[in-house]
Design a protein around this motif. Structure first.
Motif, PDB file in Angstrom:
ATOM      1  N   ARG A   1       8.195   8.129  -1.086  1.00  0.00           N
ATOM      2  CA  ARG A   1       7.892   9.112  -2.123  1.00  0.00           C
ATOM      3  C   ARG A   1       9.165   9.789  -2.613  1.00  0.00           C
ATOM      4  NH1 ARG A   1       2.483  12.483  -0.198  1.00  0.00           N
ATOM      5  NH2 ARG A   1       0.989  10.752  -0.358  1.00  0.00           N
TER       6      ARG A   1
ATOM      7  N   ARG B   1       2.503   1.532  -3.487  1.00  0.00           N
ATOM      8  CA  ARG B   1       1.492   1.928  -4.477  1.00  0.00           C
ATOM      9  C   ARG B   1       1.217   3.429  -4.409  1.00  0.00           C
ATOM     10  NH1 ARG B   1      -3.933   0.176  -2.455  1.00  0.00           N
ATOM     11  NH2 ARG B   1      -3.397   1.970  -1.137  1.00  0.00           N
ATOM     12  N   ASP B   2       1.073   3.947  -3.194  1.00  0.00           N
ATOM     13  CA  ASP B   2       0.767   5.365  -3.046  1.00  0.00           C
ATOM     14  C   ASP B   2       1.941   6.234  -3.484  1.00  0.00           C
ATOM     15  OD1 ASP B   2      -1.682   4.603  -2.087  1.00  0.00           O
ATOM     16  OD2 ASP B   2      -1.205   4.989   0.028  1.00  0.00           O
TER      17      ASP B   2
ATOM     18  N   ALA C   1       0.829  -1.208   0.000  1.00  0.00           N
ATOM     19  CA  ALA C   1       0.000   0.000   0.000  1.00  0.00           C
ATOM     20  C   ALA C   1       0.866   1.260   0.000  1.00  0.00           C
ATOM     21  CB  ALA C   1      -0.942  -0.006   1.205  1.00  0.00           C
TER      22      ALA C   1
ATOM     23  N   ARG D   1       1.936   6.193  -7.276  1.00  0.00           N
ATOM     24  CA  ARG D   1       0.844   7.037  -7.758  1.00  0.00           C
ATOM     25  C   ARG D   1       1.201   8.517  -7.619  1.00  0.00           C
ATOM     26  NH1 ARG D   1      -4.442   3.869  -5.194  1.00  0.00           N
ATOM     27  NH2 ARG D   1      -4.707   2.378  -6.925  1.00  0.00           N
ATOM     28  N   HIS D   2       1.821   8.873  -6.508  1.00  0.00           N
ATOM     29  CA  HIS D   2       2.226  10.263  -6.280  1.00  0.00           C
ATOM     30  C   HIS D   2       3.165  10.740  -7.381  1.00  0.00           C
ATOM     31  CE1 HIS D   2       4.722  13.467  -4.377  1.00  0.00           C
ATOM     32  NE2 HIS D   2       3.541  13.843  -3.891  1.00  0.00           N
TER      33      HIS D   2
ATOM     34  N   ALA E   1       5.934   6.703   4.427  1.00  0.00           N
ATOM     35  CA  ALA E   1       5.375   7.105   3.142  1.00  0.00           C
ATOM     36  C   ALA E   1       6.212   8.212   2.519  1.00  0.00           C
ATOM     37  CB  ALA E   1       3.932   7.563   3.331  1.00  0.00           C
TER      38      ALA E   1
END
Length: 411
Positions: free
Chosen positions: A367, A269-270, A266, A273-274, A363
């Motif tokens: 990123r 994935r985020d 998760a 996507r970012h 996170a």
């Protein structure tokens, strides 16, 4: 010549030995691969003779205590303490089975755990394989030793101490087996003689980790041992997914998925996507895909990795090799064992952003790492350049040359 290849561990420990066995067989030699029964289908599918080493090596990450230990720390010692440990008799019996598996061979080649069978004296020429440098040098510290500004003498000492630790672990069972066979105990550590009296093979690329100038003549950096699989077809729909837009990224965590868990998926994935990209997930818990996520249980990395923008992985030996060969950037999330070691080397060469250790993963850090490898063309250029050099290696052929030169001594 008859060759006994012996390895024990996860798929990443066995696959290179199978590739080497195929190479040796192609040169006309009789080859057996001794490992746990979990990998019997892999060995026999390759057309090699299987011999069993007792024990279950495929499910290191199935035990809740092991998962808990790794989630706290990448320490191999902590992880080993969490594993169910065999008795001394069981270890000694395993070494005896390893020696029996080499009966009739002209040369024995072992990985780390079966190395004790060589130390015990197999009665034939033998050598060993290490997935990371263990040969003494003044150029860099031993694996997982403190980084202290004490100069070349300290650097060399770290290898001596590391060798003593390995021998302390191997010595009791080795000498118990020798006592059974009526042989005198081995008193002085034989680890330092690897590369001098026996060959030691490092199946990684000299373009990635060059051999130090002060290594002995029989320490060989061969290049990676890769089994080419041009006959492998990609899973249905995957090629279309790749071609449907900008290059996606891949998340590939191998056999360590139980440690990382769906929570890691998760977060990754985020982060992807970012960055405005799509994601291919290889392995892991069963889950549904989406328009920007394609999930698949198995795929040939040699086919997939060159087609993507970057690979997010744990920096294990095998996956690192596949990403290097593909010539694409890395995002590393190491969790244990040699993962942190190789992740640091990848970053040192500018092939990735700084590693994101699993135990400290957030996170925001993910990123930043993804944004770096996607947004910095220098990372992709360096990855492509080293990929060309890695693909030019003759890893299996070089290893076969070494084995043949030592096996000839017994003929």
């Amino acid at each position: 010549m008859k060759v006994s290849l012996q390895t024990f561990g996860t798929r990443g420990d066995v696959h290179p030995f199978v590739a080497l066995g195929i190479g040796m067989r192609g040169r006309g030699h009789d080859v057996s691969v001794a490992t746990s029964v979990d990998f019997k289908p892999m060995v026999e599918e390759a057309g090699l003779e299987f011999r069993e080493i007792p024990g279950n090596s495929a499910d290191y990450f199935a035990a809740p205590a092991v998962i808990k230990a790794i989630r706290k720390s990448p320490s191999s010692i902590r992880t080993a303490m969490a594993m169910e440990r065999p008795t001394m008799d069981e270890v000694t019996n395993s070494l005896e089975k390893m020696q029996e598996a080499a009966e009739g061979a002209d040369f024995l080649l072992t990985s780390l755990i079966p190395r004790g069978a060589g130390y015990a004296g197999p009665g034939l020429p033998w050598g060993t394989v290490s997935w990371w440098p263990i040969t003494e040098t003044r150029e860099f510290r031993a694996y997982k030793t403190p980084d202290l500004p004490l100069g070349p003498a300290y650097t060399k000492l770290t290898h001596t101490l590391s060798a003593q630790m390995e021998w302390a672990w191997q010595r009791p069972a080795v000498n118990k087996l020798r006592a059974r066979q009526g042989l005198a105990p081995v008193k002085k550590s034989p680890v330092g003689r690897l590369g001098v009296e026996q060959p030691i093979l490092y199946p990684y690329s000299p373009a990635f980790m060059p051999p130090p100038a002060d290594w002995p003549a029989h320490a060989h950096v061969t290049g990676y041992w890769v089994r080419e699989r041009p006959d492998q077809e990609p899973p249905a729909g995957l090629a279309d997914f790749i071609d449907a837009g900008t290059k996606p990224l891949v998340l590939a965590l191998g056999s360590a998925w139980p440690v990382y868990g769906e929570e890691t998926f998760a977060l990754v994935r985020d982060a992807v996507r970012h960055a405005g990209r799509r994601l291919i997930v290889v392995g892991g818990p069963e889950g549904t895909g989406s328009d920007d996520v394609f999930r698949v249980q198995e795929v040939d990395y040699g086919w997939l990795f060159p087609k993507v923008a970057a690979v997010i992985h744990g920096a294990s030996f095998g996956t690192t090799a596949d990403v290097l060969r593909a010539g694409v950037p890395h995002v590393t999330v190491p969790c244990w064992a040699d993962g942190p070691y190789w992740a640091d080397r990848i970053a040192e060469l500018g092939l990735s952003a700084p590693p994101v250790p699993f135990q400290k993963m957030t996170a925001e850090k993910l990123r930043q790492a993804v944004d770096t490898v996607i947004g910095d063309p220098g990372v992709a250029q360096r990855a492509a350049a080293i990929g060309e050099r890695v693909r030019a290696d003759r890893g299996v052929e070089t290893a076969c040359d070494v084995i043949e030169s030592w096996g000839d001594r017994a003929l």
